[in-house]
Design a protein around this motif. Structure first.
Motif, PDB file in Angstrom:
ATOM      1  N   PRO A  31      29.038  45.640  41.718  1.00  0.00           N
ATOM      2  CA  PRO A  31      29.890  44.748  40.927  1.00  0.00           C
ATOM      3  C   PRO A  31      31.310  44.692  41.485  1.00  0.00           C
ATOM      4  CG  PRO A  31      28.996  46.554  39.612  1.00  0.00           C
ATOM      5  CD  PRO A  31      28.652  46.836  41.012  1.00  0.00           C
ATOM      6  N   ARG A  32      31.978  43.584  41.253  1.00  0.00           N
ATOM      7  CA  ARG A  32      33.336  43.411  41.771  1.00  0.00           C
ATOM      8  C   ARG A  32      34.306  44.401  41.159  1.00  0.00           C
ATOM      9  NH1 ARG A  32      33.287  38.151  39.857  1.00  0.00           N
ATOM     10  NH2 ARG A  32      35.509  38.271  39.482  1.00  0.00           N
ATOM     11  N   ASP A  33      33.975  44.890  39.951  1.00  0.00           N
ATOM     12  CA  ASP A  33      34.901  45.820  39.303  1.00  0.00           C
ATOM     13  C   ASP A  33      34.576  47.283  39.617  1.00  0.00           C
ATOM     14  OD1 ASP A  33      32.723  46.475  37.552  1.00  0.00           O
ATOM     15  OD2 ASP A  33      33.207  44.688  36.401  1.00  0.00           O
ATOM     16  N   ALA A  34      33.591  47.499  40.511  1.00  0.00           N
ATOM     17  CA  ALA A  34      33.247  48.886  40.866  1.00  0.00           C
ATOM     18  C   ALA A  34      34.470  49.581  41.467  1.00  0.00           C
ATOM     19  CB  ALA A  34      32.102  48.894  41.863  1.00  0.00           C
ATOM     20  N   ARG A  36      37.063  50.373  39.897  1.00  0.00           N
ATOM     21  CA  ARG A  36      38.224  50.168  39.023  1.00  0.00           C
ATOM     22  C   ARG A  36      38.065  50.897  37.695  1.00  0.00           C
ATOM     23  NH1 ARG A  36      39.409  43.710  40.044  1.00  0.00           N
ATOM     24  NH2 ARG A  36      39.809  43.905  42.269  1.00  0.00           N
ATOM     25  N   TRP A  37      36.806  51.149  37.337  1.00  0.00           N
ATOM     26  CA  TRP A  37      36.523  51.894  36.111  1.00  0.00           C
ATOM     27  C   TRP A  37      36.363  53.373  36.440  1.00  0.00           C
ATOM     28  CZ3 TRP A  37      36.521  49.981  31.233  1.00  0.00           C
ATOM     29  CH2 TRP A  37      36.465  48.587  31.082  1.00  0.00           C
ATOM     30  N   ALA A  38      36.754  54.220  35.511  1.00  0.00           N
ATOM     31  CA  ALA A  38      36.499  55.644  35.657  1.00  0.00           C
ATOM     32  C   ALA A  38      35.010  55.906  35.551  1.00  0.00           C
ATOM     33  CB  ALA A  38      37.237  56.411  34.558  1.00  0.00           C
ATOM     34  N   ALA A  39      34.557  56.962  36.204  1.00  0.00           N
ATOM     35  CA  ALA A  39      33.169  57.382  36.030  1.00  0.00           C
ATOM     36  C   ALA A  39      33.004  57.931  34.617  1.00  0.00           C
ATOM     37  CB  ALA A  39      32.820  58.454  37.061  1.00  0.00           C
ATOM     38  N   LEU A 140      41.345  54.925  32.112  1.00  0.00           N
ATOM     39  CA  LEU A 140      40.041  54.294  31.936  1.00  0.00           C
ATOM     40  C   LEU A 140      39.768  53.258  33.018  1.00  0.00           C
ATOM     41  CD1 LEU A 140      37.599  53.817  29.961  1.00  0.00           C
ATOM     42  CD2 LEU A 140      39.014  52.075  28.865  1.00  0.00           C
ATOM     43  N   TYR A 141      40.804  52.511  33.381  1.00  0.00           N
ATOM     44  CA  TYR A 141      40.625  51.361  34.279  1.00  0.00           C
ATOM     45  C   TYR A 141      41.928  51.138  35.034  1.00  0.00           C
ATOM     46  CZ  TYR A 141      39.829  46.491  35.740  1.00  0.00           C
ATOM     47  OH  TYR A 141      39.673  45.358  36.482  1.00  0.00           O
ATOM     48  N   ASP A 143      43.459  48.341  38.238  1.00  0.00           N
ATOM     49  CA  ASP A 143      43.369  47.446  39.390  1.00  0.00           C
ATOM     50  C   ASP A 143      44.778  47.061  39.801  1.00  0.00           C
ATOM     51  OD1 ASP A 143      44.230  45.316  37.763  1.00  0.00           O
ATOM     52  OD2 ASP A 143      42.202  44.584  37.400  1.00  0.00           O
TER      53      ASP A 143
ATOM     54  N   GLU B  57      29.158  39.319  35.700  1.00  0.00           N
ATOM     55  CA  GLU B  57      29.543  39.546  37.100  1.00  0.00           C
ATOM     56  C   GLU B  57      30.765  40.437  37.223  1.00  0.00           C
ATOM     57  OE1 GLU B  57      30.107  35.694  38.796  1.00  0.00           O
ATOM     58  OE2 GLU B  57      28.016  35.119  38.522  1.00  0.00           O
ATOM     59  N   TYR B  58      31.556  40.510  36.178  1.00  0.00           N
ATOM     60  CA  TYR B  58      32.807  41.280  36.267  1.00  0.00           C
ATOM     61  C   TYR B  58      33.305  41.526  34.850  1.00  0.00           C
ATOM     62  CZ  TYR B  58      37.818  42.099  37.161  1.00  0.00           C
ATOM     63  OH  TYR B  58      39.085  42.623  37.204  1.00  0.00           O
ATOM     64  N   MET B  59      33.845  42.707  34.621  1.00  0.00           N
ATOM     65  CA  MET B  59      34.458  42.985  33.320  1.00  0.00           C
ATOM     66  C   MET B  59      35.619  43.949  33.518  1.00  0.00           C
ATOM     67  SD  MET B  59      32.721  44.097  29.698  1.00  0.00           S
ATOM     68  CE  MET B  59      31.919  45.550  30.311  1.00  0.00           C
ATOM     69  N   SER B  61      39.126  45.955  31.331  1.00  0.00           N
ATOM     70  CA  SER B  61      39.358  46.606  30.039  1.00  0.00           C
ATOM     71  C   SER B  61      39.722  45.588  28.960  1.00  0.00           C
ATOM     72  CB  SER B  61      40.445  47.668  30.171  1.00  0.00           C
ATOM     73  OG  SER B  61      41.627  47.093  30.694  1.00  0.00           O
ATOM     74  N   HIS B  89      25.724  50.128  35.738  1.00  0.00           N
ATOM     75  CA  HIS B  89      27.188  50.189  35.840  1.00  0.00           C
ATOM     76  C   HIS B  89      27.842  49.812  34.516  1.00  0.00           C
ATOM     77  CE1 HIS B  89      31.225  49.558  37.424  1.00  0.00           C
ATOM     78  NE2 HIS B  89      31.198  48.301  37.021  1.00  0.00           N
ATOM     79  N   TYR B  90      27.424  48.690  33.927  1.00  0.00           N
ATOM     80  CA  TYR B  90      28.063  48.240  32.685  1.00  0.00           C
ATOM     81  C   TYR B  90      27.597  49.051  31.473  1.00  0.00           C
ATOM     82  CZ  TYR B  90      30.024  44.529  35.455  1.00  0.00           C
ATOM     83  OH  TYR B  90      30.739  43.843  36.408  1.00  0.00           O
ATOM     84  N   GLU B  92      27.130  52.217  31.610  1.00  0.00           N
ATOM     85  CA  GLU B  92      28.006  53.404  31.663  1.00  0.00           C
ATOM     86  C   GLU B  92      29.384  53.101  31.088  1.00  0.00           C
ATOM     87  OE1 GLU B  92      28.468  55.548  35.234  1.00  0.00           O
ATOM     88  OE2 GLU B  92      26.410  56.296  35.239  1.00  0.00           O
ATOM     89  N   ILE B  93      29.873  51.883  31.304  1.00  0.00           N
ATOM     90  CA  ILE B  93      31.186  51.509  30.751  1.00  0.00           C
ATOM     91  C   ILE B  93      31.111  51.453  29.225  1.00  0.00           C
ATOM     92  CG2 ILE B  93      32.871  49.630  30.605  1.00  0.00           C
ATOM     93  CD1 ILE B  93      32.214  49.102  33.613  1.00  0.00           C
ATOM     94  N   LEU B  96      31.130  55.057  28.254  1.00  0.00           N
ATOM     95  CA  LEU B  96      32.444  55.669  28.483  1.00  0.00           C
ATOM     96  C   LEU B  96      33.425  55.291  27.387  1.00  0.00           C
ATOM     97  CD1 LEU B  96      34.431  57.174  30.445  1.00  0.00           C
ATOM     98  CD2 LEU B  96      34.822  54.972  31.540  1.00  0.00           C
TER      99      LEU B  96
END
Lengths: 267, 120
Positions: A31-34, A36-39, A140-141, A143, B57-59, B61, B89-90, B92-93, B96
């Motif tokens: 994903p494009r936001d990979a 940018r987010w915390a694990a 948390l995030y 960019d 496709e993208y998210m 905060s 991936h999403y 997990e968000i 989180l």
């Protein structure tokens, strides 16, 4: 020089096609936001840092607005920097110097590398009477144009605050936007008894300091407050067990005793 | 400022449920699109709202914050909120941010609708 035979050439073509498919699949799967987010974390780890007490963070869970107690608020503090500063410059500066813009008496001890997803920062907040409220925040995030901090159990509020910058017709605007509920009934009382006003002053001073640093002194800070949910979530009243204000008071009172005990731990 | 890069199409399932097919970027900028979709879904007094994130496709905060706002509105009207189509991936968000504690996540549309008692 050896000549490539037919089957070998065909195999090469298959391999190339496979490589293309793998590459395409890899691109689609990322994903494009990979990054940018915390694990994902279940409970926070805290590394001791100079200048802060560092308690009430290790082992705590994160809390969003869903887990909070009080009314839900969205508060937006905004300041216009004009056309000279780009959003990327504003956020890069804010990330790099984040603690320096906080009002005097408050400490933010983050990672030396700045603000990155997954970082845990330790806070000592001045609450009056010489008492420091010790808590933390989780990145948390992040960019190039924004970053978001989320709070742990025991923090005054359950939720997150997003710092962002964007272009509009007047140039670049920076803002801090809080989406929160008071974490427990004690904090809710505190917010009603002047806590909201103190928070407004805190973030207005922070934005003013950022503007001053970026060469835009005395720009007015616009504040917008919306009550998103007027209901209190009584099922989360038990959050008071983790209340970092109460625990910080106890830690202040008992500090002379605990300092003498061997093997004391943060958290 | 760019406009929202997202589409949210509403499908009504029976008289009590609606599915919102989300395609594109979920950010704070798409709040008007989501709220418009919510109004369309609630036009038939849907008691269950299912969000299909298969086209996400993208998210950022801001997008998560917007979903919290939607959740408040749904709770106010006693509507259930569910989701499916989230990649690992999403998902997990959602975990989180602990949004999964309020928006139930399912593997597919059939199970999301079945769990809320709505047959196709």
């Amino acid at each position: 020089m050896a000549e490539t035979t037919g089957p070998e050439r065909a195999r090469s073509a298959e391999q190339i096609e496979l490589s293309v498919r793998e590459a395409t699949a890899g691109t689609a799967a990322t994903p494009r936001d990979a990054g940018r987010w915390a694990a994902k974390v279940d409970r926070l780890d805290a590394v001791a840092r100079d200048g802060v007490r560092g308690t009430n963070v290790a082992g705590r869970r994160l809390t969003g607005p869903v887990q909070g107690f009080g009314k839900m608020w969205q508060k937006t503090y905004r300041l216009s920097l004009g056309p000279q500063v780009t959003p990327e410059q504003a956020i890069a500066t804010w990330k790099a110097h984040f603690p320096e813009f906080w009002p005097a008496g408050n400490r933010f001890a983050g990672a030396l590398t700045g603000i990155s997803p997954g970082d845990v920062a330790l806070l000592d907040l001045a609450v009056g009477g010489g008492v420091k409220l010790s808590t933390g925040v989780f990145v948390l995030y992040a960019d190039e144009e924004s970053f978001t901090l989320m709070t742990p159990q025991g923090h005054m509020f359950a939720g997150w605050i997003t710092f962002s910058a964007e272009r509009d017709e007047a140039g670049t605007g920076v803002q801090a936007q809080v989406l929160m509920r008071a974490n427990d009934p004690l904090y809710e009382l505190g917010m009603m008894a002047g806590g909201h006003r103190k928070e407004d002053v805190f973030w207005a001073q922070t934005l003013t300091a950022l503007g001053h640093y970026l060469g835009v002194p005395d720009a007015p800070v616009q504040t917008r407050t919306v009550c998103v949910d007027t209901r209190r979530q009584w099922r989360h009243a038990g959050n008071v067990w983790h209340n970092s204000m109460v625990r910080s008071l106890l830690q202040t009172v008992t500090a002379p005793v605990t300092a003498l005990r061997p093997g004391r731990r943060t958290g | 400022m760019d406009g929202p890069r997202v589409t949210m199409d509403v499908r009504h399932i029976g008289e009590t449920a609606a599915v919102v097919d989300i395609k594109g970027d979920v950010t704070a900028a798409c709040e008007p699109v989501l709220m418009s979709a919510y109004e369309q879904a609630g036009g038939l007094a849907a008691s269950r709202l299912v969000l299909n994130f298969g086209g996400l496709e993208y998210m950022n905060s801001g997008g998560i914050g917007m979903l919290v706002t939607l959740l408040v509105r749904a709770n106010r009207h006693r509507q259930q909120l569910a989701a499916y189509g989230l990649t690992d991936h999403y998902r997990e968000i959602f975990e989180l941010t602990r949004l999964d504690e309020a928006i139930t996540i399912f593997e597919d549309e059939a199970s999301a609708l079945a769990s809320t008692g709505t047959a196709r």
